[in-house]
Design a protein around this motif. Structure first.
Motif, short mmCIF file in Angstrom:
data_model
loop_
_atom_site.label_atom_id
_atom_site.label_comp_id
_atom_site.label_asym_id
_atom_site.label_seq_id
_atom_site.Cartn_x
_atom_site.Cartn_y
_atom_site.Cartn_z
N SER A 482 0.83 -1.21 0.00
CA SER A 482 0.00 0.00 0.00
C SER A 482 0.86 1.25 0.00
CB SER A 482 -0.92 0.00 1.23
OG SER A 482 -1.81 -1.10 1.20
N LEU A 483 1.91 1.25 0.80
CA LEU A 483 2.76 2.42 0.91
C LEU A 483 3.45 2.74 -0.40
CD1 LEU A 483 3.85 4.48 3.05
CD2 LEU A 483 5.80 2.94 3.33
N ILE A 484 4.03 1.73 -1.04
CA ILE A 484 4.79 2.01 -2.26
C ILE A 484 3.89 2.15 -3.48
CG2 ILE A 484 6.84 0.88 -1.34
CD1 ILE A 484 6.34 -1.48 -3.10
N GLN A 485 2.65 1.69 -3.40
CA GLN A 485 1.71 1.96 -4.49
C GLN A 485 1.28 3.44 -4.47
OE1 GLN A 485 -2.39 1.03 -4.04
NE2 GLN A 485 -2.76 0.69 -6.22
N GLN A 486 1.05 3.97 -3.29
CA GLN A 486 0.40 5.27 -3.18
C GLN A 486 1.36 6.46 -3.06
OE1 GLN A 486 -3.11 5.30 -0.57
NE2 GLN A 486 -2.97 3.06 -0.48
N PHE A 487 2.66 6.17 -2.84
CA PHE A 487 3.58 7.29 -2.66
C PHE A 487 4.88 7.09 -3.43
CE2 PHE A 487 0.96 7.47 1.18
CZ PHE A 487 0.59 8.82 1.16
N VAL A 488 5.41 8.21 -3.88
CA VAL A 488 6.80 8.27 -4.33
C VAL A 488 7.63 8.41 -3.07
CG1 VAL A 488 8.50 9.59 -5.62
CG2 VAL A 488 6.14 9.38 -6.49
N LEU A 489 8.66 7.59 -2.92
CA LEU A 489 9.50 7.62 -1.74
C LEU A 489 10.94 7.92 -2.14
CD1 LEU A 489 7.32 5.04 -1.35
CD2 LEU A 489 8.37 5.02 0.89
N LYS A 490 11.58 8.82 -1.39
CA LYS A 490 12.97 9.16 -1.65
C LYS A 490 13.71 9.39 -0.33
CE LYS A 490 12.33 11.40 -6.17
NZ LYS A 490 12.53 12.65 -6.94
N LYS A 491 15.02 9.24 -0.39
CA LYS A 491 15.85 9.58 0.76
C LYS A 491 16.06 11.10 0.80
CE LYS A 491 19.56 7.28 -0.23
NZ LYS A 491 19.29 6.91 -1.63
N PRO A 492 16.24 11.67 1.99
CA PRO A 492 16.48 13.12 2.08
C PRO A 492 17.83 13.54 1.50
CG PRO A 492 15.71 12.22 4.17
CD PRO A 492 16.05 11.06 3.30
N SER A 493 18.76 12.59 1.37
CA SER A 493 20.08 12.94 0.81
C SER A 493 20.51 11.84 -0.16
CB SER A 493 21.12 13.08 1.94
OG SER A 493 21.45 11.80 2.45
N LYS A 510 19.06 1.10 14.22
CA LYS A 510 19.55 1.91 15.34
C LYS A 510 19.17 3.37 15.21
CE LYS A 510 23.72 2.48 18.13
NZ LYS A 510 25.15 2.09 18.29
N THR A 511 19.17 3.90 14.00
CA THR A 511 18.88 5.31 13.79
C THR A 511 17.54 5.49 13.08
OG1 THR A 511 20.14 5.25 11.73
CG2 THR A 511 21.30 5.96 13.71
N PRO A 512 16.88 6.64 13.25
CA PRO A 512 15.59 6.88 12.59
C PRO A 512 15.71 6.85 11.08
CG PRO A 512 15.97 8.47 14.34
CD PRO A 512 17.26 7.74 14.15
N VAL A 513 14.59 6.55 10.43
CA VAL A 513 14.55 6.50 8.97
C VAL A 513 13.65 7.64 8.49
CG1 VAL A 513 14.04 5.11 6.93
CG2 VAL A 513 14.79 4.00 9.04
N GLU A 514 14.26 8.74 8.09
CA GLU A 514 13.49 9.86 7.56
C GLU A 514 13.31 9.68 6.07
OE1 GLU A 514 15.47 13.44 8.80
OE2 GLU A 514 14.31 13.51 10.66
N VAL A 515 12.06 9.78 5.61
CA VAL A 515 11.72 9.52 4.21
C VAL A 515 10.94 10.71 3.65
CG1 VAL A 515 10.49 7.97 2.64
CG2 VAL A 515 11.64 7.05 4.66
N LEU A 516 11.19 11.04 2.40
CA LEU A 516 10.41 12.06 1.70
C LEU A 516 9.33 11.35 0.89
CD1 LEU A 516 13.30 14.34 0.37
CD2 LEU A 516 11.91 14.65 2.45
N LEU A 517 8.09 11.85 0.99
CA LEU A 517 6.97 11.22 0.30
C LEU A 517 6.13 12.25 -0.44
CD1 LEU A 517 7.02 9.91 3.50
CD2 LEU A 517 5.74 8.17 2.27
N ALA A 518 5.55 11.81 -1.57
CA ALA A 518 4.58 12.61 -2.32
C ALA A 518 3.59 11.63 -2.95
CB ALA A 518 5.28 13.44 -3.39
N PRO A 519 2.33 12.08 -3.14
CA PRO A 519 1.34 11.18 -3.73
C PRO A 519 1.78 10.65 -5.09
CG PRO A 519 0.29 13.13 -2.82
CD PRO A 519 1.76 13.39 -2.78
N ARG A 520 1.52 9.38 -5.33
CA ARG A 520 1.89 8.74 -6.59
C ARG A 520 0.67 8.50 -7.47
NH1 ARG A 520 2.71 3.21 -8.09
NH2 ARG A 520 4.30 3.03 -9.75
N LEU A 521 -0.52 8.47 -6.86
CA LEU A 521 -1.75 8.23 -7.59
C LEU A 521 -2.49 9.54 -7.81
CD1 LEU A 521 -3.07 5.10 -5.62
CD2 LEU A 521 -1.51 5.15 -7.58
N SER A 522 -3.56 9.47 -8.60
CA SER A 522 -4.43 10.63 -8.78
C SER A 522 -4.97 11.08 -7.43
CB SER A 522 -5.59 10.26 -9.71
OG SER A 522 -6.61 11.23 -9.64
#
Length: 531
Positions: A482-493, A510-522
């Protein structure tokens, strides 16, 4: 939690209290037939054995994995008064969980299990016996079997879509018309943890926590502390004579966490009992929540059916097990999966292409689609191969003498199966340290994770295998798809995420996972999420 006790203090204490009786025992022990024993690791200290080796910051499964390179796939170490058998091959693990399954069916005593798990009432920590058998059967029939997992689909779907909707709403609020490529930043491990927690709590009690809910925040803090203490290295677990001294100071915080967790579970149980007394409430769907179902089962049972514990303790301990086990393994694995996918964008693109082919972009992926999304399944398997949530399977303790690999293993031996080492065995896996989900679609497609193949068994195996495996696997596949269908995912760097593992009973990132997301569907698709 790291072990901070001064080594010199520990050594002096043990020499004063333990050395005289231990020397007597050693001198008069007539059963030391060396020719039938597995290889024994060198470097053990008097009395405390190899405890210093495993009490530092280095991860125990990595230390034991390095030792296996020297001593072979089966060897012993000394943990205080306790002998531990370390197994690091699939062949030896198979012997443990098939031929010797009953011999290794129990659990060792531990301060954390006693103080924070209702004095061993929680299923995963309870000794083998009538109580364990009856409780496991009840859990499997009422909530964790495949049939019941399918019945809980509506809860998983509604919670997931509500959580995804929260990401979309955050993106809408912050996006700027001057920046059409805007992406919202999300701490993925926190989002996944809140999602899985709400699913488990709703299954157990019918409740759910909204964002920043006071009780929800409190519960998450208690759970985090619980897992931290559960992985703590307690000296008296291995040198019982020191128990009264509480030399490492864990007893007080463990009792505090146990009280806080019990207060929350007890409050839920009281609410369930009040509702049960209302004829109107009894007609509603809330009757099907697990806590209510278990209360009904116990009301119909005799005192001999669940020996050793009162009914309220059994209800709270069982709900404790479902929430904590489900939250920990599922959250950790999903966080690793997202991390690995973002470090391997070609794999992420291939997974999205599979969803586009079998589901498309005109509707949301559903659980019924999972049977067609074989690459998603392969990604989950490969994630659990590289980062099993419990790299050292929850340690059983032998209840009888047995023969393993041609060696005699005496009663009372603690078993440490190094799942992580087996999952990275170069004799089984090509390029064992690399993330290659395709291996489960080609030459190793026959390997599943159901505990029958000892090349891959992240949920354990045998009669003490994790009872929630079916539910966890379903949640992980559906959430990731569901997550990868509905969003574009990228690393911050441009830098890859680090893959450092945390210390504890389960291995999280061990460390947090910060992710950049934007809608991928209409954008019209996200309106259906509120339904």
């Amino acid at each position: 939690m790291e072990f901070y006790l001064s080594f010199s203090t520990l050594l002096v204490t043990t020499l004063l209290f333990v050395l005289p009786p231990t020397l007597i025992f050693y001198l008069f022990d007539k059963n030391r037939a060396a020719n039938t024993k597995p290889p024994h690791a060198r470097g053990a200290w008097p009395i405390i054995g190899h405890l210093p080796l495993l009490s530092g910051t280095e991860l125990p499964h990595k230390i034991l994995g390095d030792m296996a390179d020297e001593y072979g796939p089966i060897f012993t170490i000394k943990l205080g008064f306790q002998q531990a058998l370390v197994v690091t091959s699939g062949e030896m693990a198979k012997e443990c969980f098939t031929t010797n399954d009953k011999a290794f069916a129990s659990r060792p005593k531990a301060q954390a299990y006693e103080l924070m798990s209702y004095n061993y009432a929680v299923l995963v920590f309870t000794p083998y016996g009538d109580y364990w058998r009856r409780l496991r059967k009840t859990m499997m029939l009422e909530v964790l079997c495949q049939r019941q997992v399918e019945k809980l689909e509506s809860i998983r779907v509604s919670e997931l879509r509500a959580s995804i909707n929260s990401i979309y709403v955050a993106w809408v609020k912050k996006k700027d018309s001057k920046n059409p490529d805007y992406m919202v930043k999300l701490e993925m491990n926190q989002w996944i943890g809140e999602l899985i927690l709400n699913i488990m709590i709703r299954i157990v009690s019918g409740k759910r926590f909204s964002a920043n809910d006071e009780e929800g925040v409190r519960f998450q803090e208690v759970i985090r502390k619980y897992f931290e203490l559960l992985g703590a290295f307690v000296v008296s677990d291995f040198i019982p004579i020191l128990k009264c001294l509480d030399v490492d100071g864990y007893k007080k915080p463990m009792k505090k966490v146990a009280k806080e967790l019990d207060d929350i579970l007890d409050g839920w149980l009281k609410e369930i009992k009040i509702k049960r007394n209302s004829a109107k409430e009894q007609q509603q769907e809330g009757d099907q929540v697990f806590m209510n179902v278990l209360v009904s089962i116990l009301e119909r049972s005799s005192e001999d059916d669940f020996p050793g514990f009162d009914h309220d303790t059994i209800v709270k301990a069982t709900c404790h097990q479902i929430i904590t086990a489900g939250l920990d393994m599922t959250s950790a694995t999903l966080t690793w999966a997202v991390t690995l996918l973002l470090n391997n964008p070609i794999t992420l693109a291939a997974a999205q292409a599979e969803i586009d082919e079998h589901v498309g972009r005109e509707r949301l992926v559903e659980e019924a689609d999972m049977k067609n999304l074989v690459y998603i399944e392969a990604i989950i398997k490969e994630t659990m191969r590289l980062y099993p949530a419990a790299p050292l399977a929850a340690p059983p303790e032998s209840i009888s003498d047995c023969i393993l690999g041609g060696y005699t293993v005496p009663k009372g031996t603690r078993l440490l199966v190094n799942i992580s080492k087996i999952h990275r065995d170069p004799n089984i896996w090509s390029y064992p340290k690399e993330f290659q989900p395709e291996r489960f679609l080609t030459n190793q497609k026959h390997i599943d994770d159901k505990g029958q193949h000892f090349e891959l068994f992240p949920f354990g195996s045998g009669r003490r295998m994790c009872p929630g495996a079916a539910m966890a696997f379903q949640e992980m596949r559906f959430t990731l798809a569901s997550l990868i269908q509905q969003f574009v995912l990228k690393k911050p760097s441009q830098e890859p995420y680090d893959l450092a593992e945390s210390n504890g009973i389960t291995i999280c990132k061990k460390t947090p996972v910060e992710v950049l997301l934007a809608p991928r569907l209409s954008h019209t698709m996200y309106g259906t999420i509120n339904e």
